[in-house]
Structure formats: structure tokens, C-alpha cells
Design a protein around this motif. Structure first.
Motif, PDB file in Angstrom:
ATOM      1  N   PHE A 120       0.822  -1.205   0.000  1.00 42.36           N
ATOM      2  CA  PHE A 120       0.000   0.000   0.000  1.00 42.36           C
ATOM      3  C   PHE A 120       0.859   1.259   0.000  1.00 42.36           C
ATOM      4  O   PHE A 120       2.059   1.226   0.231  1.00 42.36           O
ATOM      5  N   LYS A 155       0.785   3.761   2.129  1.00 42.90           N
ATOM      6  CA  LYS A 155       1.380   3.994   3.437  1.00 42.90           C
ATOM      7  C   LYS A 155       1.707   2.622   3.996  1.00 42.90           C
ATOM      8  O   LYS A 155       0.855   1.734   3.983  1.00 42.90           O
ATOM      9  N   ASN A 200       1.902  -0.421   6.166  1.00 44.06           N
ATOM     10  CA  ASN A 200       0.946  -0.811   7.196  1.00 44.06           C
ATOM     11  C   ASN A 200       1.361  -2.104   7.882  1.00 44.06           C
ATOM     12  O   ASN A 200       0.692  -3.104   7.778  1.00 44.06           O
ATOM     13  N   PRO A 201       2.494  -2.063   8.576  1.00 44.10           N
ATOM     14  CA  PRO A 201       2.865  -3.265   9.319  1.00 44.10           C
ATOM     15  C   PRO A 201       1.837  -3.527  10.409  1.00 44.10           C
ATOM     16  O   PRO A 201       1.240  -2.595  10.933  1.00 44.10           O
ATOM     17  N   PHE A 202       1.619  -4.779  10.718  1.00 42.61           N
ATOM     18  CA  PHE A 202       0.660  -5.130  11.755  1.00 42.61           C
ATOM     19  C   PHE A 202       1.311  -4.984  13.118  1.00 42.61           C
ATOM     20  O   PHE A 202       2.539  -5.083  13.237  1.00 42.61           O
ATOM     21  N   PRO A 203       0.516  -4.767  14.150  1.00 41.23           N
ATOM     22  CA  PRO A 203       1.093  -4.597  15.489  1.00 41.23           C
ATOM     23  C   PRO A 203       1.569  -5.929  16.062  1.00 41.23           C
ATOM     24  O   PRO A 203       1.004  -6.430  17.012  1.00 41.23           O
ATOM     25  N   MET A 204       2.584  -6.487  15.465  1.00 41.57           N
ATOM     26  CA  MET A 204       3.152  -7.740  15.985  1.00 41.57           C
ATOM     27  C   MET A 204       4.624  -7.782  15.603  1.00 41.57           C
ATOM     28  O   MET A 204       5.150  -6.795  15.069  1.00 41.57           O
ATOM     29  N   TYR A 244       2.366 -13.642   8.097  1.00 37.40           N
ATOM     30  CA  TYR A 244       0.921 -13.470   8.276  1.00 37.40           C
ATOM     31  C   TYR A 244       0.087 -14.182   7.209  1.00 37.40           C
ATOM     32  O   TYR A 244      -0.875 -14.877   7.546  1.00 37.40           O
ATOM     33  N   PRO A 245       0.449 -14.064   5.919  1.00 35.49           N
ATOM     34  CA  PRO A 245      -0.368 -14.760   4.910  1.00 35.49           C
ATOM     35  C   PRO A 245      -0.408 -16.272   5.146  1.00 35.49           C
ATOM     36  O   PRO A 245      -1.441 -16.913   4.902  1.00 35.49           O
ATOM     37  N   SER A 278       9.068  -5.914  17.737  1.00 36.68           N
ATOM     38  CA  SER A 278       7.888  -5.348  17.108  1.00 36.68           C
ATOM     39  C   SER A 278       8.244  -4.701  15.773  1.00 36.68           C
ATOM     40  O   SER A 278       9.256  -4.016  15.649  1.00 36.68           O
ATOM     41  N   LEU A 302       6.754  -2.342  14.530  1.00 40.70           N
ATOM     42  CA  LEU A 302       6.468  -0.916  14.576  1.00 40.70           C
ATOM     43  C   LEU A 302       7.718  -0.107  14.915  1.00 40.70           C
ATOM     44  O   LEU A 302       7.713   1.111  14.835  1.00 40.70           O
ATOM     45  N   GLY A 303       8.789  -0.812  15.299  1.00 40.65           N
ATOM     46  CA  GLY A 303      10.016  -0.102  15.614  1.00 40.65           C
ATOM     47  C   GLY A 303      10.904   0.153  14.408  1.00 40.65           C
ATOM     48  O   GLY A 303      11.942   0.782  14.531  1.00 40.65           O
ATOM     49  N   LEU A 304      10.498  -0.326  13.248  1.00 44.45           N
ATOM     50  CA  LEU A 304      11.314  -0.141  12.046  1.00 44.45           C
ATOM     51  C   LEU A 304      11.122   1.261  11.485  1.00 44.45           C
ATOM     52  O   LEU A 304      10.136   1.938  11.766  1.00 44.45           O
ATOM     53  N   GLN A 346       9.793  -0.433   7.016  1.00 44.11           N
ATOM     54  CA  GLN A 346       8.418  -0.914   7.157  1.00 44.11           C
ATOM     55  C   GLN A 346       7.835  -1.242   5.785  1.00 44.11           C
ATOM     56  O   GLN A 346       7.167  -2.253   5.613  1.00 44.11           O
ATOM     57  N   ARG A 404       6.027  -9.252   3.241  1.00 49.34           N
ATOM     58  CA  ARG A 404       4.763  -9.886   3.593  1.00 49.34           C
ATOM     59  C   ARG A 404       3.980 -10.223   2.333  1.00 49.34           C
ATOM     60  O   ARG A 404       3.364 -11.289   2.236  1.00 49.34           O
TER      61      ARG A 404
END
Lengths: 593, 322
Positions: free
Chosen positions: B162, B164, B166-170, B178-179, B215, B217-219, B224, B231
Motif C-alpha cells: 500500500f 502507506k 501498514n505493518p501489523f502490530p506484531m 501473516y499470509p 515489534s 512498529l520499531g522499524l 516498514q 509480507r
């Protein structure tokens, strides 16, 4: 972007054109100068002032409770006052206040004080001070407290051997020890020797009394319970097979055997009780009270004896914490106005936990459906409005509903199905901790739903899309992306619900809270948690002690300490939840880079 | 998002379009086999006013599709696809084959429907309320919009990146696999292997290999976005859809992603939507120019940028319009 800036531009230019013409410009200026709204500062003062007022009120409330609750258990000096008309008043100062001498008040004073006060008033001192002395000895004087005017005091002392006894009944006792007797035989005489002998013997007697109470409460309780169980079993056999059946006869025989076995056990326990009673009542202490009367107090009656005036600071501190300990972990005495609040503490915590366990899953599921599955439209918005309105319904209405629905309909249904042998005595068909929790869960449901909905709505659409694009189904997306991400927001709802639920009293009075619960809703007998039992609650305890008690002045400290405790429990639960929320937030929501 | 071409620029545009239209017509007589000659002939007036003007008025043209596009092997085939948001039609009868193993860029001004087209390929637009479509898209010959198609299974055959990140919160690991997770894969070994492969594939492995359980989200932003690419390729998709993947990134991160696309090309077929003409010319093999929901011209990137059939395309790619 282009489009959005375009109208702004045109608006700007339009304004510029307008300000070009001199007339409106002038008028505007003048208006702006005179308007208080145009200048920021007064609004800053207004808004800031409101905040200060709110914070000030909250802080003063908490400070009052902290002070009053915190100082309750501090052992004060025991004073002895000799008044001008010859009487002696002994006890601890509870509080003091100033008094303005009006003719009515003066006419109510005793003659000698009156003279003194009148002389003072003549000099122009129209106000004086008076102190409330906790005199105790209710069984002798029929009063717990006495106001004493400073003008009526002739002499004020702190007698070294004036001691305080906290008794199991009749409240506190103040007096000077005179003698300790064992079965009318004097074993110590004089204050010092008597006090020493009392301290040597008291622990043993105290333990004896505790044992006595324990046998009465637990051993007999156990026997009666097992007997009751057998009786109920027989009843259910009767219901199933009829009174003529062989099963019934066999059951009857069994019950008879058990009853016989119980009888011998009971006899043994009774013997033990008699022995304990005799031993416990052997020792008595004779004390001299303020009026010069001699009073005899059995040692078994004494919970704690304190020679307050001899204590140093560390001794006082020790006593202070000992009293807190007793307050937290003992059963109440004296119609709840003395002793501890352990049952209420346990009841409150269990009820709050059960409520949370009920409300959080339900609230989350309901919010999920509303936000994720339901198609937006008239019905959904109606439901949403209804839920929001539900939050504003007075809590007593929920209490009435809980009583009518949970206790009388659901509870009676459960009794009919599973506890038929116990009828007509209700098992679940009355107030209990389960129904109280369910009622409060209903009460706090809107809070959880609204907070959860908002949290779910705040999950970025990009994350959902990312998940769908990976081939996740709707439920997988909710479960793996939406819920974890919304968890901190859900926790907020949970915190609000808990804070509201734990402090609620009105509905509980209808669905299971009692003044004194004989048994805790949780104990060591299987199945450990007894959700059908009535329970005590700190909020109700405050109401009961403060407003339903005979001796409200003596109960006042209890009200403050209980309030302090209730607030601390709610604050503690909230702090834990906030800490968890912070952790979740750090884990699932990072600030954007 | 409704965006219109700024009206103030239109008169100039119109004139230029007319002028260059004539020049082009003379310079390339009959070179456009697929060009809608009859239509143009019938509407000489409009053609003179510029094709884009005509599209604005709602007229229909056959798109100019270069021959060599048709000769490629196709991974996707957009077949007469139209799409509506409520009453507003966003795509008009798009016919567009997308070659296998190549990078196809879709360019066009804002609101031209390029993102809509991309999101229609994996039916993400179908999640929105009040949308409808007509026509079909074929993924390796299988219908995307057919009645019996399981959309969940369908999306597993595509990856999407996408605008923006959009990494998941994990954790990074969980993000990449994830897939597979949603597909029910539980074998630790397989997951580990796929994770490492995908991270290597998205050139992120060296940077995150020692904190794969941290996490995501730290990238940083660029990391990201590469994680999102990892992913997207973890499920071994048949086509990789990228919706302006670099528009939120700084130039360095952009170059990394572009290099990465070059590496992925061949193994994966990539469709990328971009605002950035330079990017389109740098990375793509084929390029499609869309305007107001219609495909205007579609051909090899080199031809489209240097030697387009239509003058309007030349205007757009050279930045004189849009």
C-alpha cells in the motif's frame, strides 16, 4: 488538496476586498477592541480557574479522607479532666470545635461553668472552645462521648495508669486497673502489678476465646452443614422415588446413622466449649472508672488493652499498624462499628472481579457486532442511542431489574431445576454475589460497549486492508489485527466500568448485599466460590455504619477508614489496569515515524 | 476523492493538444493499428479539441494499446471492466492485459481511477459499501469476479503493497508470515524458512536478522515498506500489486524499493500505480496512461515516454499537463 485550498483563497481575497472599504473596517476594529472574547487572557483565566476549582475540590476531598481515615487508628493520650463542679471525665479527645456563647447555650450549662462563661462574655470573649471526649464505658454511663467546655475544666491530667480496653461488646472501656482475680482469688493488686499480670495472661485467654469462637463457627458449622446435606439428599430421594420406596427407607436409615454419629461429635464439641468457657471466664480485671466506680471486666471480653499514656512513639506506631491489620483482616464487631471489615473487602473484590469477567466479553462481542458486522442504518443507530441512554439510567432501576429478573426469574428457575430439595428455601432465588455482579455488569455494559466501539473504529483502515489483502477472512482480521490493536482502548472502557461498578451501592442493596454476612462468598470448602451467597460490600458498609448505626459518633472513624479503603481499592485496581494498558499500547500502537 | 483538472489551465492545454495532434497525425500515419480511426474521423471537431477534453465530456474512445503488449504472455487480463462508487462511475470499460514477469506501471493524474483499478484486481474495493462493477478480470485465466469465486482464496494468490506502510502490530516474524498464518500454516520450520526467504527477497534480512522477534512498529518508514513487500511475497503470489509504494518515502528508501522491484521482476509480475513519472520510466517495462476512469494509452514504457501514439500522452509524460 488543490480543490480545498481554492475556496480558502477566494474567501481570503473576498475578505481583503471587504476590508478595503473603510466603513466596515472601522466598525470591526472598534468591536474587536471592546470585546472581551477577542482578547485571549480572560478566557485563559476562566478556563484555568474552572480547572483549579475542580482539582481543588477533588484534592480537598481526598485530603480530608486521607487525614480522617489515616489518623483514626492513631492511639491518642487518655486524658482525665476534673470539672469545676466536681465531676471527672476520662477519655480520648475525638475532636474540638469553637462555640459561640448565645444565651441559649449559656442557659444549658451547669451553674459553675455558667458563672465562668458569663464572666468571660462580660469581658467580651464571646467564643470559647469545647472538646469531644470519647469516654467509653457505655455499660456504666449510657454514653460514649461527652462534650467538655474548656471553661468548665478545673484540672487536666494524663494519669500514667489510665488504660484503654477494647472490648468485644459494649465498646471501649477507660479506667485504672486495680486488681486481677482468678475465680475471686486476687492474684495481683495495684495498677502496675495488675497490668503486668493482665499482659501475661491476656494472650492465652485471647487465644482461648478465638478457639471458642472457631469451634462455634466452623466445627459446628461443618457438622450442621453435612447433616443438612444428608437431609437434602434424603429429600431429593423422596422427590425422585417417593416416600414408600426402598431407596427412601435406606436413605432414612443412613440419615439416622449419620445423625447419631453427629450427636456424639456434637457432645464432644459441647464439652470442649464448656471447658473453654470455664477456663476463659476464670480471669477478671477490676478497674476504677472516672466516677470512682469499680467495674469488673472479664479478660475474655478484652480484645486489646492499651496503656496509652506510657507508650513511646514506636509503641504508638506499632499499635497503629496493629489496628490497621485488625481493621483489614478481622471480622466486624458491635454492629460493624468496631473490629475489621475483611468480609466487606473480600465481597467487594470478588464482586468487582465477577462483574468484570461478565461485562468485558459481552461488551466486546456486542461492540464488535455493532462496528464490524452490522450494516450502518436506522436500526444500528437506534441501538447505539439506546445503549448510550442506558448509561444514564439511575442505578437503582438496574437494582430493581436485577432483583426481578435475575433473582426471582432466573434464580428461581435454577432452584426449580437443580435445588428442588432445598425448596421452599431459595438457593439462587435470592440476592447473591452472582446476581449482584450480573446487575452491575448490566449497569456498566454501555461504558464498555461505547469505549470498545471507539477503540475498534480507531484501528486504521490501512491495517484491515493489509490483512484482507493477505487473504485473511473477516474474523481472522478482527482476531489478529483489530482486537490486539483496539485492546488499549478496550482497557480504558474496562477501567471506567470497574471504577463505576466497584463504587456502586444502590442496586446492590436489592440484589445481595447484607449488613452482616455469616460466610464469605469464597472459602476453602468445595467448590470454593459460592456465587449464591449474600456478601458484604464496602460501599454498603459505609452507608450502614455511618447512617444506620446506633453509635454514629463512634462509627465515624470507621466511615472514613472504610472510605479510604474503598477509594484505595478502586485506585489500585485502576492503576493495575492502566499499567496493563500502557504495556499494551507500547506493544501495539507506536507513534508514527 | 474528486479532483478536477484545474480549469484555468485548460485553454492552453486545448490549444497545445490541437496543435500537437495535427503534428503527430502527420508524423505517424497509420502506425496505430488499434487506434479508433473511425471514431476519430467521425468526431474531427472533438479530436481537434483534444481527446482528454472529449473524455471530460464523457465521450468514449478506444484506448491506444501497443501491439507488443498483446504479444506478451499475460498474468492478468482486465476484460471490459467498469466500476461504480455509488452513482459515480470510476472505471469505464477497461480492457487491459498485463504481461507476466514484467513490471507494469499505471500512471495518470489524481482521480483517474488507477488505484481503483489496482484495488479491483484483488477485490479490496468490494469491501466498501455501495459499490458495483461490470465486466471481469482474469487472473491466469481464472475469473476474479465470477459468482462462485472465494474471494479469500483469490486474495491469497495476490500480494499487495500500500501507499502507506501498514505493518501489523506484531513482531517482524509474525508480520512476514501473516499470509501463511491466516492460511493455517503452523509448521515452525516452514514459517521460519518463508520468513527468511521473504526478508531476503525484500532486501531487509541483513538489517533485521537479529531482531526478528521485535515489534515491526520499531522499524523505519522505508524498512516498514520493505517489510510490507516481504509480507506480500511471503504467500508466493501470482501477481504483486503496488499502490504508490514510495510516495511516503524519502529518496534513499525509494531507490532501495525500486532496486528491489527490479530484483523481484521475472519471478513476480508486478503492477504498480505511481504518481511519479520518473519512477514509472525508471522501473516499469510497460506503462498505462489513464485519464478520468479510461485507459488512454498502453505500451512499452520506452515507447510511451519517448514516442507515444497520442499527443495527450506525450503532454502528460513530459509534464506539460497534469
Amino acid at each position: 488538496m488543490i480543490q480545498s485550498t481554492a475556496p480558502l483563497d477566494s474567501a481570503d481575497s473576498g475578505q481583503a476586498r471587504r476590508s478595503d472599504s473603510p466603513m466596515p473596517k472601522k466598525r470591526r476594529r472598534r468591536y474587536a477592541k471592546s470585546s472581551i472574547l477577542a482578547r485571549g487572557e480572560p478566557m485563559v483565566w476562566l478556563t484555568g480557574g474552572s480547572l483549579v476549582l475542580c482539582v481543588g475540590m477533588i484534592i480537598s476531598l481526598i485530603a480530608l479522607i486521607l487525614y480522617q481515615g489515616g489518623t483514626t487508628f492513631w492511639p491518642g493520650k487518655i486524658l482525665s479532666f476534673k470539672t469545676v463542679n466536681g465531676t471527672v471525665v476520662q477519655g480520648e479527645i475525638t475532636r474540638s470545635s469553637s462555640v459561640t456563647y448565645t444565651p441559649e447555650i449559656i442557659s444549658g450549662l451547669d451553674p459553675k461553668t455558667k458563672e465562668k462563661v458569663e464572666a468571660e462574655v462580660a469581658k467580651g470573649n464571646k467564643t470559647g472552645h469545647r472538646r469531644l471526649v470519647r469516654t467509653g464505658n457505655f455499660d456504666l454511663t449510657n454514653t460514649h462521648f461527652e462534650w467538655i467546655d474548656n471553661n468548665s475544666i478545673q484540672e487536666e491530667q494524663e494519669p500514667e495508669w489510665l488504660v484503654l480496653l477494647e472490648r468485644r461488646s459494649w465498646g471501649r472501656f477507660y479506667g485504672i486497673p486495680k486488681a486481677l482475680k482468678r475465680n475471686d482469688e486476687v492474684i495481683a493488686e495495684g495498677p502496675e502489678a495488675t497490668w503486668k499480670a493482665f499482659q501475661e495472661n491476656h494472650t492465652e485467654v485471647y487465644e482461648g476465646v478465638e478457639r471458642f469462637i472457631g469451634v462455634q463457627k466452623y466445627d459446628f458449622g461443618r457438622i450442621h452443614k453435612s447433616l443438612e446435606k444428608s437431609r437434602l439428599r434424603l429429600k431429593s430421594i423422596e422427590l425422585e422415588h417417593g416416600i414408600e420406596s426402598a431407596e427412601y427407607r435406606e436413605g432414612q436409615k443412613k440419615l439416622q446413622e449419620e445423625t447419631n454419629a453427629t450427636k456424639s461429635e456434637e457432645a464432644r464439641l459441647n464439652e470442649e466449649l464448656a471447658l473453654l468457657k470455664k477456663k476463659n471466664s476464670e480471669l477478671t480485671m477490676t478497674l476504677v472508672t472516672a466516677g470512682g466506680q469499680e467495674a469488673t471486666v472479664p479478660l475474655a471480653e478484652i480484645v486489646r488493652g492499651v496503656a496509652s499514656n506510657q507508650l513511646n512513639t514506636s509503641g504508638r506506631l506499632g499499635l497503629y499498624f496493629e489496628r490497621w491489620w485488625e481493621f483489614l483482616f478481622d471480622d466486624p464487631r458491635e454492629a460493624n462499628s468496631e473490629g475489621g471489615i475483611w468480609p466487606a473487602l473480600v465481597g467487594t473484590v470478588i464482586m468487582t472481579l465477577l462483574m468484570s469477567a461478565a461485562v468485558v466479553p459481552f461488551g466486546i462481542l456486542a461492540a464488535l457486532y455493532l462496528r464490524e458486522y452490522a450494516k450502518a442504518g436506522f436500526v444500528v443507530s437506534t441501538i447505539r442511542i439506546a445503549i448510550n441512554n442506558l448509561a444514564g439510567v439511575p442505578s437503582i432501576v438496574f437494582g430493581v431489574f436485577g432483583l426481578g429478573f435475575f433473582c426471582y426469574i432466573v434464580g428461581s428457575g435454577i432452584d426449580e431445576m437443580f435445588f428442588q430439595e432445598n425448596l421452599p428455601n431459595p438457593t439462587y432465588g435470592k440476592g447473591g454475589v452472582l446476581w449482584a455482579s450480573a446487575t452491575l455488569a448490566l449497569l456498566t455494559l454501555p461504558v464498555v460497549i461505547v469505549a470498545t466501539e471507539e477503540a475498534i473504529a480507531a484501528v486504521p483502515g490501512s491495517m484491515r486492508e493489509g490483512s484482507y489483502a493477505c487473504g485473511a477472512s473477516k474474523w481472522q482480521t478482527i482476531q489478529r489485527i483489530v482486537l490486539p490493536r483496539a485492546l488499549p482502548g478496550i482497557m480504558t472502557g474496562f477501567i471506567l466500568a470497574m471504577a463505576r461498578g466497584a463504587g456502586e451501592v444502590a442496586p446492590l442493596m436489592l440484589v445481595g448485599v447484607v449488613k452482616l454476612a455469616p460466610e464469605l462468598p469464597i472459602d476453602s470448602v468445595a467448590p470454593f466460590l459460592h456465587p449464591e451467597r449474600s456478601f458484604m460490600h464496602l460501599g454498603f458498609h459505609i452507608y450502614d455504619v455511618g447512617f444506620q448505626s446506633q453509635n454514629s459518633e463512634a462509627a465515624k472513624p470507621m466511615v472514613y477508614t472504610t472510605t479510604l479503603l474503598l477509594i484505595s481499592i478502586i485506585a489500585g485496581l485502576n492503576l493495575v489496569a492502566i499499567w496493563v494498558r500502557g504495556r499494551l499500547r507500547r506493544r501495539f500502537i507506536k507513534t508514527e515515524i | 476523492m474528486k479532483t478536477q483538472v484545474p480549469r484555468s489551465e485548460l485553454p492552453d492545454e486545448e490549444a497545445r493538444g490541437r496543435l500537437e495532434g495535427i503534428v503527430n497525425d502527420q508524423s505517424q500515419p497509420g502506425s496505430e493499428t488499434q487506434s479508433p480511426e473511425p471514431v476519430v474521423r467521425q468526431n474531427v471537431q472533438q479530436q481537434e479539441a483534444g481527446r482528454l477534453e472529449a473524455i471530460q465530456r464523457g465521450e468514449t474512445f478506444e484506448p491506444e494499446i501497443h501491439d507488443c503488449v498483446r504479444q506478451e504472455e499475460h498474468v492478468l487480463n482486465v476484460d471490459g471492466f467498469s466500476f461504480w462508487y455509488g452513482d459515480k462511475q470510476a472505471l469505464f470499460d477497461i480492457n487491459m492485459p498485463i504481461p507476466k514477469g514484467k513490471i507494469t506501471a499505471i500512471i495518470g493524474p489524481s482521480g483517474c481511477g488507477k488505484s481503483t483499478l489496482l484495488r479491483s484486481i484483488n477485490r479490496l474495493n468490494g469491501l466498501l459499501a455501495d459499490t458495483r462493477h461490470q465486466g471481469d478480470i482474469l487472473l491466469n485465466g481464472d475469473s476474479v469476479y465470477g459468482k462462485s469465486v472465494d474471494v479469500i482464496q483469490l486474495r491469497k494468490r495476490m500480494g499487495m503493497v500500500f501507499q502507506k506502510s501498514n505493518p501489523f502490530p506484531m513482531s517482524i516474524f509474525e508480520n512476514v508470515v501473516y499470509p501463511l498464518r491466516v492460511d493455517g500454516e503452523r509448521d515452525k520450520k516452514v514459517l521460519n524458512e518463508v520468513c527468511i526467504q521473504s526478508l531476503k527477497g525484500s532486501a531487509l534480512y541483513d538489517e533485521v536478522q537479529d531482531r526478528i522477534q521485535d515489534s515491526a512498529l520499531g522499524l523505519s518508514g522505508g524498512q516498514q515498506q520493505r517489510l510490507c513487500i516481504a509480507r506480500a511475497i511471503a504467500g508466493e503470489p501470482e501477481v504483486l500489486l503496488m499502490d504508490e509504494p514510495c510516495s511516503a518515502l524519502d529518496p534513499v528508501a525509494t531507490i532501495k524499493i525500486e532496486d528491489l522491484m527490479q530484483d523481484l521482476k521475472g519471478e513476480y509480475s508486478i503492477v504498480i500505480v505511481t504518481h511519479n513519472m520518473q519512477q514509472a520510466s525508471r522501473v516499469s517495462d510497460y506503462c498505462a496512461f489513464m485519464y478520468l476512469g479510461r485507459l488512454v494509452e498502453y505500451g512499452p514504457t520506452g515507447d510511451l515516454f519517448t514516442n507515444p501514439i497520442l499527443p495527450e500522452t506525450a503532454d502528460y509524460v513530459s509534464g506539460r499537463f497534469g
